[in-house]
Design an enzyme around this catalytic site. Structure first.
Site, PDB file in Angstrom:
ATOM      1  CE  LYS A  16      58.674  69.596 -26.414  1.00  0.00           C
ATOM      2  NZ  LYS A  16      58.881  68.375 -25.645  1.00  0.00           N
ATOM      3  CE  LYS A  74      56.085  74.157 -19.877  1.00  0.00           C
ATOM      4  NZ  LYS A  74      55.320  72.911 -19.892  1.00  0.00           N
ATOM      5  CE  LYS A 118      65.279  71.078 -20.688  1.00  0.00           C
ATOM      6  NZ  LYS A 118      64.306  70.413 -19.922  1.00  0.00           N
TER       7      LYS A 118
HETATM    8  P1  ADP Z   1      61.992  69.961 -23.743  1.00  0.00           P
HETATM    9  O1  ADP Z   1      62.846  70.598 -22.676  1.00  0.00           O
HETATM   10  O2  ADP Z   1      62.760  69.684 -24.984  1.00  0.00           O
HETATM   11  O3  ADP Z   1      60.711  70.710 -23.965  1.00  0.00           O
HETATM   12  P2  ADP Z   1      60.438  68.167 -22.177  1.00  0.00           P
HETATM   13  O4  ADP Z   1      60.353  69.217 -21.136  1.00  0.00           O
HETATM   14  O5  ADP Z   1      59.207  67.817 -22.951  1.00  0.00           O
HETATM   15  O6  ADP Z   1      61.607  68.538 -23.199  1.00  0.00           O
HETATM   16  O7  ADP Z   1      61.037  66.872 -21.497  1.00  0.00           O
HETATM   17  C1  ADP Z   1      60.615  65.562 -21.714  1.00  0.00           C
HETATM   18  C2  ADP Z   1      61.510  64.645 -20.908  1.00  0.00           C
HETATM   19  O8  ADP Z   1      62.849  64.688 -21.387  1.00  0.00           O
HETATM   20  C3  ADP Z   1      61.596  65.034 -19.437  1.00  0.00           C
HETATM   21  O9  ADP Z   1      61.655  63.859 -18.658  1.00  0.00           O
HETATM   22  C4  ADP Z   1      62.885  65.799 -19.324  1.00  0.00           C
HETATM   23  O10 ADP Z   1      63.463  65.702 -18.040  1.00  0.00           O
HETATM   24  C5  ADP Z   1      63.748  65.099 -20.370  1.00  0.00           C
HETATM   25  N1  ADP Z   1      64.696  66.051 -20.973  1.00  0.00           N
HETATM   26  C6  ADP Z   1      64.391  67.097 -21.767  1.00  0.00           C
HETATM   27  N2  ADP Z   1      65.490  67.755 -22.159  1.00  0.00           N
HETATM   28  C7  ADP Z   1      66.536  67.112 -21.588  1.00  0.00           C
HETATM   29  C8  ADP Z   1      67.962  67.308 -21.609  1.00  0.00           C
HETATM   30  N3  ADP Z   1      68.515  68.294 -22.308  1.00  0.00           N
HETATM   31  N4  ADP Z   1      68.739  66.451 -20.916  1.00  0.00           N
HETATM   32  C9  ADP Z   1      68.181  65.439 -20.211  1.00  0.00           C
HETATM   33  N5  ADP Z   1      66.863  65.201 -20.150  1.00  0.00           N
HETATM   34  C10 ADP Z   1      66.035  66.019 -20.820  1.00  0.00           C
END
Ligand code: ADP
Ligand code: NA
Length: 339
Positions: A209, A114, A206
């Protein structure tokens, strides 16, 4: 016996949650409210570890809460609250920070990822100590470790959060050792039916966002038209068979996973349903399933956002219930560390 406790948080850092958040985490939050004493937190303190806009943060926090309720979280069955409404999160983070070795914090790999993405403003100390705040978020809701029955403290985690949960356990153990038994060690909980969703345009990455392009990500609050288009344009391959194959058919495999998770039908059943019918019909039907899932959530979210007073009442109730546990934990912590 009292049900196990579960603690989970999500950042209010986007205008909408996405399909990956829903299938990987939030849908499980909803089902776990019936089997657990659940604490779900919109973590706005974590959201300011990188540069942010205050008005936008305030708005996104509300939108996040509205979406959680629209997805089916019931403020009577689960404690839904905003992190900054319970100041004990920051207070416990300070205490735990004083128990964390500098080198120990430096080994957190997510910080390296990050911080390298931070622009000219550079990285904050807050981003560095983020895992310590996360440890506080969890341990604040620890059941009493000396109580009869030994209630568990569960934390749903994806792979990327394992290291942080390990640190949380280490800090809990260290605190208990130095100051007396105060915290139950939290367990990683792999929620049933959680699915890892990939980017619609880059099916090896993956859905995220921060990393996905607009065409690669499905937002929960997206309008039906664009939502349908994105599914129809999802990357597949030059073949035509709807078959699950993570290596050779990552795109189709991701779509099968989404379909299966949303409709509750097994992947083999979907494969035989679409045997010989090609990608077009498969995608068309999937788009309908996605729309049927998210349209009502979107409509309920918008309605909730129109009733700000109701949202505020829900959050006041959540803060009150969370505070009851948090202040009791902090009282013990303060006494034990000598305040
Ligand atoms: P991002 O990767 O979009 O920034 P976050 O890290 O804020 O999302 O993740 C918030 C929650 O959503 C976490 O519990 C994470 O494991 C789940 N999550 C995020 N992206 C995915 C994905 N592509 N598939 C499954 N779970 C996800
Ligand atoms: Na519950």
């Amino acid at each position: 016996a009292a049900p196990p406790r579960v603690l989970s948080g999500i950042q209010p850092t986007a205008d909408s949650f996405h399909l990956g958040n829903y299938l990987g985490a939030l849908r499980q939050w909803v089902s776990m409210q019936d089997t657990h004493d659940a604490f779900y937190c919109v973590v706005d303190l974590h959201a300011i570890t990188v540069e942010h806009d205050p008005a936008l943060l305030r708005r996104r926090t509300k939108v996040a809460v509205a979406q959680l309720l629209a997805m089916g979280l019931d403020p009577e069955r689960a404690t839904v609250f905003v992190q900054s409404h319970v100041p004990e999160h920051a207070e416990l983070a300070w205490v735990l920070g004083c128990l964390t070795g500098f080198g120990e914090a430096q080994r957190m790999t997510q910080f390296k990822d990050k911080s390298s993405k931070q622009g000219t403003g550079g990285t904050s100390v807050g981003l560095f100590t983020y895992p310590v705040l996360q440890a506080a978020d969890i341990l604040l809701y620890s059941p009493d470790p000396t109580a009869e029955g030994g209630r568990a403290l569960r934390v749903p985690v994806g792979e990327d959060q394992r290291q942080h949960l390990e640190l949380t356990r280490t800090l809990a153990q260290r605190f208990n050792h130095r100051f007396g038994d105060t915290f139950v060690l939290p367990d990683a909980h792999i929620p049933e039916g959680a699915a890892k969703i990939t980017d619609l345009q880059e099916p090896d990455a993956k859905m995220s966002k921060s990393a996905s392009s607009p065409q690669g990500i499905i937002d929960v609050l997206e309008e039906p038209g664009p939502m349908r288009k994105k599914i129809m344009r999802a990357v597949t391959d030059t073949g035509s068979e709807v078959v699950y194959d993570e290596e050779k058919k990552a795109g189709v495999t991701n779509l099968l996973r989404i379909f299966s998770a949303l409709e509750g039908v097994s992947v083999p059943d979907l494969e035989s349903r679409y045997a010989g019918s090609g990608y077009g019909q498969f995608k068309k039907d999937l788009a309908q399933v996605v729309l049927d899932t998210f349209t009502p959530i979107r409509e309920r979210t918008l309605k909730l956002l129109d009733d700000e007073e109701r949202l505020d009442r829900v959050l006041a109730l959540g803060a009150e219930r969370a505070s009851r546990v948090a202040t009791a934990t902090m009282e013990t912590v303060r006494e034990r560390v000598g305040f």
